[in-house]
Design an enzyme around this catalytic site. Structure first.
Site, PDB file in Angstrom:
ATOM      1  CG  HIS A 262      -1.775   1.242   1.292  1.00 48.98           C
ATOM      2  ND1 HIS A 262      -3.019   1.300   0.710  1.00 48.98           N
ATOM      3  CD2 HIS A 262      -1.560   2.463   1.832  1.00 48.98           C
ATOM      4  CE1 HIS A 262      -3.544   2.507   0.913  1.00 48.98           C
ATOM      5  NE2 HIS A 262      -2.669   3.233   1.592  1.00 48.98           N
ATOM      6  CD  GLU A 368     -24.741  15.790  12.890  1.00 51.17           C
ATOM      7  OE1 GLU A 368     -24.015  14.777  13.023  1.00 51.17           O
ATOM      8  OE2 GLU A 368     -25.893  15.865  13.358  1.00 51.17           O
TER       9      GLU A 368
END
Lengths: 623, 623
Positions: A262, A368
């Site tokens: 990665h 939110e």
């Protein structure tokens, strides 16, 4: 770019897309090797998927890559940026040589995508936000009665981010069948395999339980990809999820499906071996150095002056109430305004706007993060979003605001119920850090009006201003301070009490402005004049102008705010003064110190040190 | 409190719990009417559920309500606080009369629960966080080989919060079969009905897709509730979800199942009518005024000094690397330390601790909200959590940090990859607001070490200190600055270059400290001495001590930070100086201005104004 047919793609189409996918992998590897950093294996797992989207499914014009009339693509797994850049290049947006400038100081092709790049609507790189952005684009298209489709590519590691599921629920609830999310399930996270690895049925069930039409495919099988995209496009009534089983580092056996790769570019030797394994690739000429950055970014559309507020001089109105009226007035002359609320429209008063413009109001429910990122998607289509919730709950979306700034987004955020002055609900509902939060955002403004008139005028200002605009509203009712035609420039402040013998300048805003005015009246009655300033604009702040006031009051300054001491109105003021070389001779900062708790508003402003009584004491001590 | 039997609860048990549930509703209504605010209808929908948990399922000792040996309850829907308080009272933790002091200034029974109340482990009130807290308690119990069970009550509106699904995935992945979540599905949100209303199968599918054992019941049917709790307790290998179909305002027909009653207390007349409809209730005597607040909150356990760091004097070590070694050293003498990481353990180096203490390391995956709230749960069981991710991604968890402070939690947070100095990844990965964020948290400390030795010592300090402790680590390698036995008190700073003719004080930290040292060497070579300060502790800050240094350098101060100008090291310093009446005569603030982008670290510190070159220029301008 679309080559669908009712009998499915031809063999030639399939071969073309497979070839393009190979190029995307190769360019991703080449560019990250050249850069010495980046995420080639994360690109290689999604090459066929992205090729299918760009070169088969998407209606896309490389000369007008951010067009509202065409389909949109959001790379939620932003670290696969090289893959996106390669696709844009192969699509003709800029030359392939430009891709090789990845991550260089002078290149618009950064490590993670930003809207400075044609075809990119929002910055990504903080995971889990892209589906919300896509949902904003999709719901905006719906409002525009446009048949624009939105494609979002996620990784699998990022599906652990809760925001993905906020966005999924939102998209399904609003029946956004114009959005297709493609999940690149390559099994390997950054530091460990993902939770579910290649348990594709687990992923499918999750998306199905959200109300998506789901398909599971082999993410490197081009015919399967194209068929899935066709099926998704034909689906009505539900958003679609294509769960693609993929291999991280697909195509290069040395790294394929292996942990530890990665974010690691390949060495030159590995690169050569990989290209060879993929069947060879073209040479890419050196980049001539011409930038292909977008030369201008969207600004909020202009609009005629909003109708003036019409408050009676003796009215008592909470600034949160004025917010609703302001939105309604601005919305009456600006049909690009869209309000989205986190299940608090009756507290923040955006419901007043909803009643006036029901088609431009979106119930965001209690989510939110999604609220703010949907706003970013909306503004990418030219809407003027106003997102509202309690100010303290905007802290749930701080990373989204941060990414919105990197997106150079034009969004407006209203946080209500600031400070201890909300009273009995207690600290979980009190915003005491929001001024600090929003000041520490690039290119933001922070407005904190002290009456209904200034609230309305500032809301209109926000609708005109690009960037991140924050409005802090209060729960208690305040008297009207200003005439209807008063102007509120930014930076700016208002001097509300003034004499030739002012002993100290007192800067407040919102509830503390009114406490300061009470203190001023009390002190005046006992023979001491003070200069009270309404700092309705906390950022930007004009240090020289404030210095002039402080100088006129013997160099004495008191700041008082319903906020923690850190990062708020007081720090903003004192820093601005020192930066212009005009520190006060004497300075006192009143702010909330110590954890507040439930109580009546007036009890709390008293106990937590920001009431008129405390201001009077501070004045006496400083004078 | 447990009254299970293999044949299920007796009729007498059922009747008793039904009666207690009625009392819980009545006390919730009475207390909110007395307070004039609160959420009675949200309490009434969950009265039977909470009664079932407290008076049937939970092993609970009212004299030791936060005991690690007993079961725990987390009220995720924190606005139902009166219901919780009523249950604690009926259970014997404090008198029922105390419940009637709800929301008063002097009462520990606030509008939303805090751990100042016996039996409460974490503050709630910002929705969607409770399951994560519960998961932290549950995984902590697992580590302790305790058969403690955890019960979490959520609402339905809050299931829109993505964090719930982060926590669900986490709980299922770690097979936390010691956690039962009960969802009070009352159909009505604050401002609109919820997305799914009473589509119970939708909820069940979502939880099942997460890997929970699910049950759907009528949430007012006491036998069904008790049977569900029994079945949950007997479930092995999976966490359990009980989806309870309920009525908001259940029991009072005037409000039951009606919109418009969220957060509204009943009038005295309504209260009387409701009590009558419920079959009458007891009189509650006036409260004598004695507080039942917890008199002391848990502190991190003491531990022997950690083994000393052993860096060679000429080593170059990134502070992020030192973090891993520090955790390992502290972990070797403190078995309460638990590290949890957001899929970046190889970047933040918490993997060094994982290798040493694998049973005390938790992979948190890419879910930062859950990361922080799980830490809150862990510390409620006496663990010493260290949660790590990139500093910029802690902005995803700002509301969780905010609630952790209200929880008076003892947690340690490490944010790596701060500032532009991370280089090519670009701004989505750069923390530029984290100092402002963490300063604006009650009772926090903000540590920003400039070398490996100070990092290690400060990590040990954090493990000892209650409250919210933040450590900002950097990506680049730095030389060793300090001897192994150097002490790093807080507040505190180190003067690294000093002479009798220092022309200006330069305060830096992390990368800018090293840039300042380079600048100092350059300036010294050309005849100008400067005093360089390492502000390893940005909060708290000792204004007087800094003032003494600035006074010794002619009143001239330059601050320089890899952070926005707002709310960071510069504002902290200048504010502290002004608060002690010692503003500098001349002041310059160097910080990152304008949105950064990709590039090499050294190119970026140069371009964004915080390099040695800029410091030298600033010194020349100010001197």
């Amino acid at each position: 770019m679309s080559a669908t047919s009712s009998t499915g793609p031809s063999a030639a189409t399939v071969a073309d897309i497979a070839e393009k996918a190979k190029l995307l992998s190769i360019y991703s590897m080449m560019s990250t090797t050249a850069a010495g950093s980046g995420h080639p294996t994360s690109c290689m797992s999604a090459a066929q998927l992205v090729a299918g989207v760009y070169f088969y499914a998407m209606k896309f014009d490389p000369k007008n890559a951010n067009s509202n009339n065409d389909d949109r693509f959001v790379l939620s797994k932003g670290h696969a940026a090289p893959l996106l850049y390669s696709a844009l290049a192969v699509a003709g947006v800029f030359p392939v040589s430009r891709v090789m400038t990845l991550r260089e100081l002078t290149s618009e092709l950064e490590g993670h995508p930003t809207p400075l790049i044609h075809g990119v609507d929002a910055a990504t790189g903080s995971l889990g936000q892209g589906l919300s952005v896509g949902a904003g684009l999709a719901i905006g298209a719906r409002m525009d009665k446009s048949d624009t489709r939105v494609y979002v590519l996620t990784g699998d590691g990022e599906l652990a981010e809760g925001q993905v599921w906020e966005a999924a629920a939102f998209a399904a609830f609003y029946k956004l069948d114009n959005i297709t999310v493609i999940c690149d399930i390559n099994r390997l996270g950054q530091s460990d395999p993902t939770m579910y690895q290649h348990d594709m049925e687990r992923y499918r069930l999750k998306w199905e339980s959200e109300g998506f039409a789901t398909q599971v495919i082999n993410g490197h099988d081009v015919p399967a990809i194209l068929a899935a995209l066709d099926k998704a496009k034909a689906t009505k009534g539900k958003p679609q999820a294509i769960l693609a089983e993929t291999i991280k580092g697909h195509g290069f056996s040395e790294v394929a499906d292996k942990m530890g790769w990665h974010g690691k570019p390949f060495s030159k030797e590995q690169l050569a071996a990989a290209i060879k394994e993929l069947g060879g690739g073209p040479t890419v000429p050196p980049d001539p150095g011409k930038s292909y950055a977008r030369t201008s970014l969207p600004k909020p559309p202009d609009f005629p002056p909003a109708p003036a507020p019409d408050y009676k001089a003796d009215a008592k109105v909470a600034t949160r109430e004025a917010y609703g009226d302001a939105l309604k007035r601005v919305g009456s002359v600006n049909k690009s305004v869209v309000a989205i609320s986190g299940d608090v429209k009756n507290s923040t008063f955006s419901e007043v706007f909803q009643n006036a413009e029901p088609d431009h109001f979106v119930q965001g429910y209690i989510a939110e993060q999604n609220l703010v990122s949907v706003a970013v998607g909306l503004q990418a289509r030219g809407k003027v979003p106003f997102a509202d919730t309690f100010a303290c709950f905007l802290s749930r979306a701080y990373d989204n605001v941060r990414m919105a700034a990197i997106s150079r987004a034009n969004i407006n955020l209203c946080g209500s119920h600031c400070g201890v002055s909300i009273g009995e609900d207690g600290p979980s509902q009190m915003a005491l850090e929001d001024i600090a939060m929003f000041r520490a955002i690039n290119d933001s403004v922070v407005f904190y009006p002290g009456d209904a008139v200034s609230t309305e005028r500032l809301v209109e200002t926000m609708a005109r201003r690009p960037g991140i605009n924050y409005l802090r509203t209060s729960r208690p009712k305040f008297p009207i301070l200003y005439k209807t035609d008063e102007k509120f420039p930014y930076p700016g402040f208002k001097v509300l009490t003034k004499s030739d013998s002012d002993k100290v300048t007192v800067i407040g805003a919102g509830v503390t402005l009114h406490e300061a005015l009470k203190a001023a009246a009390q002190l005046k009655a006992s023979g001491t004049n003070i200069r009270v300033i309404d700092l309705y604009c906390v950022k930007p702040i004009d240090g020289k102008a404030i210095a002039a006031e402080v100088a006129a009051t013997g160099g004495k300054l008191i700041t008082v705010e319903d906020h923690w001491p850190e990062g708020g109105l007081g720090e903003a003021s004192i820093t601005a003064l020192n930066l212009v070389g005009a520190p006060p001779a004497k300075f006192k900062m009143l702010a909330v110190t110590g954890m507040p708790h439930s109580g009546k508003p007036e009890e709390l402003v008293e106990k937590f040190g920001i009431s008129a009584k405390h201001i009077v004491e501070a004045v006496k001590a400083i004078v």
